[in-house]
Design an enzyme around this catalytic site. Structure first.
Site, PDB file in Angstrom:
ATOM      1  CE1 TYR A  59      -4.059   1.571  -0.214  1.00  0.00           C
ATOM      2  CE2 TYR A  59      -4.626  -0.580   0.682  1.00  0.00           C
ATOM      3  CZ  TYR A  59      -5.001   0.585   0.038  1.00  0.00           C
ATOM      4  OH  TYR A  59      -6.289   0.762  -0.362  1.00  0.00           O
ATOM      5  CD  GLU A  61      -4.484   6.215   0.904  1.00  0.00           C
ATOM      6  OE1 GLU A  61      -4.240   7.030   1.813  1.00  0.00           O
ATOM      7  OE2 GLU A  61      -5.569   5.640   0.777  1.00  0.00           O
ATOM      8  CG  ASP A 205      -6.959  10.994 -24.443  1.00  0.00           C
ATOM      9  OD1 ASP A 205      -5.976  10.238 -24.265  1.00  0.00           O
ATOM     10  OD2 ASP A 205      -8.126  10.643 -24.220  1.00  0.00           O
ATOM     11  CB  THR A 231      -3.183   4.076 -22.401  1.00  0.00           C
ATOM     12  OG1 THR A 231      -2.894   4.144 -23.789  1.00  0.00           O
ATOM     13  CG2 THR A 231      -4.632   4.464 -22.171  1.00  0.00           C
ATOM     14  CE  LYS A 234      -5.563   2.592 -26.296  1.00  0.00           C
ATOM     15  NZ  LYS A 234      -5.816   3.032 -24.938  1.00  0.00           N
ATOM     16  NE  ARG A 240      -6.003  -3.166 -19.679  1.00  0.00           N
ATOM     17  CZ  ARG A 240      -6.050  -3.027 -21.008  1.00  0.00           C
ATOM     18  NH1 ARG A 240      -5.346  -3.807 -21.784  1.00  0.00           N
ATOM     19  NH2 ARG A 240      -6.793  -2.102 -21.553  1.00  0.00           N
TER      20      ARG A 240
HETATM   21  C1  LIG Z   1      -8.057   8.392 -26.746  1.00  0.00           C
HETATM   22  C2  LIG Z   1      -8.293   7.521 -25.551  1.00  0.00           C
HETATM   23  N1  LIG Z   1      -8.468   8.085 -24.356  1.00  0.00           N
HETATM   24  C3  LIG Z   1      -8.673   7.363 -23.246  1.00  0.00           C
HETATM   25  C4  LIG Z   1      -8.716   5.985 -23.308  1.00  0.00           C
HETATM   26  C5  LIG Z   1      -9.023   5.227 -22.044  1.00  0.00           C
HETATM   27  O1  LIG Z   1      -8.087   4.320 -21.644  1.00  0.00           O
HETATM   28  P1  LIG Z   1      -8.491   3.154 -20.605  1.00  0.00           P
HETATM   29  O2  LIG Z   1      -9.248   2.132 -21.383  1.00  0.00           O
HETATM   30  O3  LIG Z   1      -7.183   2.681 -20.082  1.00  0.00           O
HETATM   31  O4  LIG Z   1      -9.339   3.780 -19.545  1.00  0.00           O
HETATM   32  C6  LIG Z   1      -8.541   5.341 -24.527  1.00  0.00           C
HETATM   33  C7  LIG Z   1      -8.598   3.869 -24.609  1.00  0.00           C
HETATM   34  O5  LIG Z   1      -8.675   3.264 -25.628  1.00  0.00           O
HETATM   35  C8  LIG Z   1      -8.325   6.122 -25.682  1.00  0.00           C
HETATM   36  O6  LIG Z   1      -8.151   5.570 -26.889  1.00  0.00           O
END
Ligand SMILES: Cc1ncc(COP(=O)(O)O)c(C=O)c1O
Length: 412
Positions: A59, A61, A205, A231, A234, A240
């Site tokens: 743990y 935090e 993003d 993320t 990918k 993950r």
């Molecule tokens: C552009 C985009 N943002 C956010 C996410 C969210 O990721 P997660 O599935 O890990 O929550 C994804 C997932 O495919 C994504 O393609």
């Protein structure tokens, strides 16, 4: 090193044969079918080892040096290594590696920069925006006032003219650039210019392209965006999870938005695995991998186009392709089912012209397996053969099994 240490040690098999069988069944599925889901990859045995390590028990935090739990002196080092490697890899002033997922990272970015009710401009969901970009089923659509820009119906490219005009009329507090389905590079400099013009934050993003950025095969959003969300699982090929990158002036706001605002204890095994993946992504081998991912996607897209698929934007700059299979006799949903029965696993997606559903596929996983342009051309031909009824599902499955057998994700 074992791929699944617990299974090799036979511990799980002895203690819980039911679960052992499920894990081995999934390994067999991944080793006998083609993984063309654009968001997936095969992590290295080293990443899997970190995930299956005793750090899962801890743990922690808070942040290194300021934890709410005792005994964090070793995991603190792991998190510092992950943060330092992420900063160096992407040229960022600050990195937060605690976000549990891509969605958690986006939530934290909004929490750092916005108040509930603020207006946010993002790619509309029918055009490839993610759930976190304003879906009414998601916190984003419920807590913020999202305005969606689109893509050009003919070219499938982001409608940059519309972005500027919506920004001028709606005066958003933040603009989001990033997509689940955009096969082309995003013009981050343009988004920065528009954000500056209307006084908005820019959130990139980069969940999909971040691995290509690490390998120098796609433009880096870090110099342009106030906050980059991503993320790690990918193309980047880590565990993950999510992460956020920003300048040092936003570091505290971003960190506090992750913990304690949107999350509790950090998952230290995942953070260690992220550190391993960042280390791998800094190597020349990963640079070569990222460029091969794109080269493979270009050949796959060209092969699909030659077979009669309508490939969105006419091709790809990245790992990702979207295409309309309708000229071959099936819409995206039906085609996904037929291809799955033939051992080729991919997704459906919305298409810019909105008439039918399309297919979304990517080359991150098959490239990790060592496949190259020759295999991509064969995959395009096999997909068309199945959809046109020239190759039956059983024969296609055998062909896929033979192909994948030569490129096992986890040999042995
Ligand atoms: C552009 C985009 N943002 C956010 C996410 C969210 O990721 P997660 O599935 O890990 O929550 C994804 C997932 O495919 C994504 O393609």
């Amino acid at each position: 090193m074992s791929v699944i240490p617990v299974l090799e040690a036979d511990v799980l098999r002895r203690q819980d044969p039911e679960l052992a069988e499920i894990l081995l069944g999934e390994l067999a599925r991944q080793s006998t079918t083609l993984q063309l889901v654009a968001a997936e990859n095969f992590t290295s045995p080293a990443v899997l080892a970190a995930l299956g390590s005793p750090l899962a028990n801890k743990y922690a935090e808070g942040y290194p040096g300021a934890r709410h739990h005792g005994g964090c002196e070793i995991v603190d080092v792991a998190e510092r290594v992950a943060v330092d490697r992420a900063k160096a890899l992407f040229g960022a002033g600050h990195a937060n590696v605690q976000a549990h997922s891509g969605s958690s990272a986006v939530l934290a970015a909004y929490a750092a920069l916005l108040r509930p009710g603020d207006t946010v401009l993002a790619l509309g969901l029918p055009y490839g925006g993610h759930l976190t970009h304003g879906s009414p089923a998601n916190f984003s659509g419920r807590w913020f006032d999202f305005v969606g820009y689109g893509v050009d119906a003919e070219t499938g490219l982001i409608d940059y003219v519309q972005v500027r005009s919506l920004a001028r009329t709606r005066r958003p507090k933040a603009i989001v650039c990033g997509s689940i389905a955009c096969p082309r590079h995003i013009d981050y400099a343009f988004f920065r210019e528009v954000a500056d013009e209307v006084g908005a934050y820019l959130i990139a993003d980069a969940a999909h392209p971040i691995g290509l950025v690490a390998g120098g095969a796609a433009p880096n959003p870090v110099p342009y965006a106030d906050v980059v969300c991503a993320t790690t699982h990918k193309v980047l090929r880590g565990p993950r999870g999510g992460m956020l990158l920003c300048g040092s002036e936003l570091a505290e706001r971003v960190d506090r938005a992750v913990f304690p605002f949107t999350q509790g204890g950090a998952q230290m095994h995942t953070i260690a695995a992220k550190a391993v993946a960042f280390g791998e992504a800094a190597t020349p081998a990963f640079t070569a991998y990222a460029h091969q991912v794109v080269a493979n996607a270009r050949v796959l897209a060209a092969g699909l186009a030659a077979e009669g698929f309508v490939v969105t934007t006419g091709g790809t700059d990245t790992h990702l392709i979207t295409a309309d299979p309708l000229p071959l006799g099936a819409d995206g949903r039906a085609a996904r089912g037929q291809l799955a029965a033939a051992g080729m696993v991919l997704d459906c997606c919305a298409l810019p012209h909105g008439d039918s559903r399309g297919l979304r596929l990517g080359t991150a996983a098959v490239t990790t397996q060592g496949m190259g342009e020759g295999e991509m051309a064969g995959i395009a031909a096999l997909m068309a053969g199945v959809l046109r009824g020239r190759v039956d599902a059983r024969r296609a499955r055998d062909e896929v099994r033979d192909l994948v057998g030569g490129f096992l994700p986890y040999p042995g």
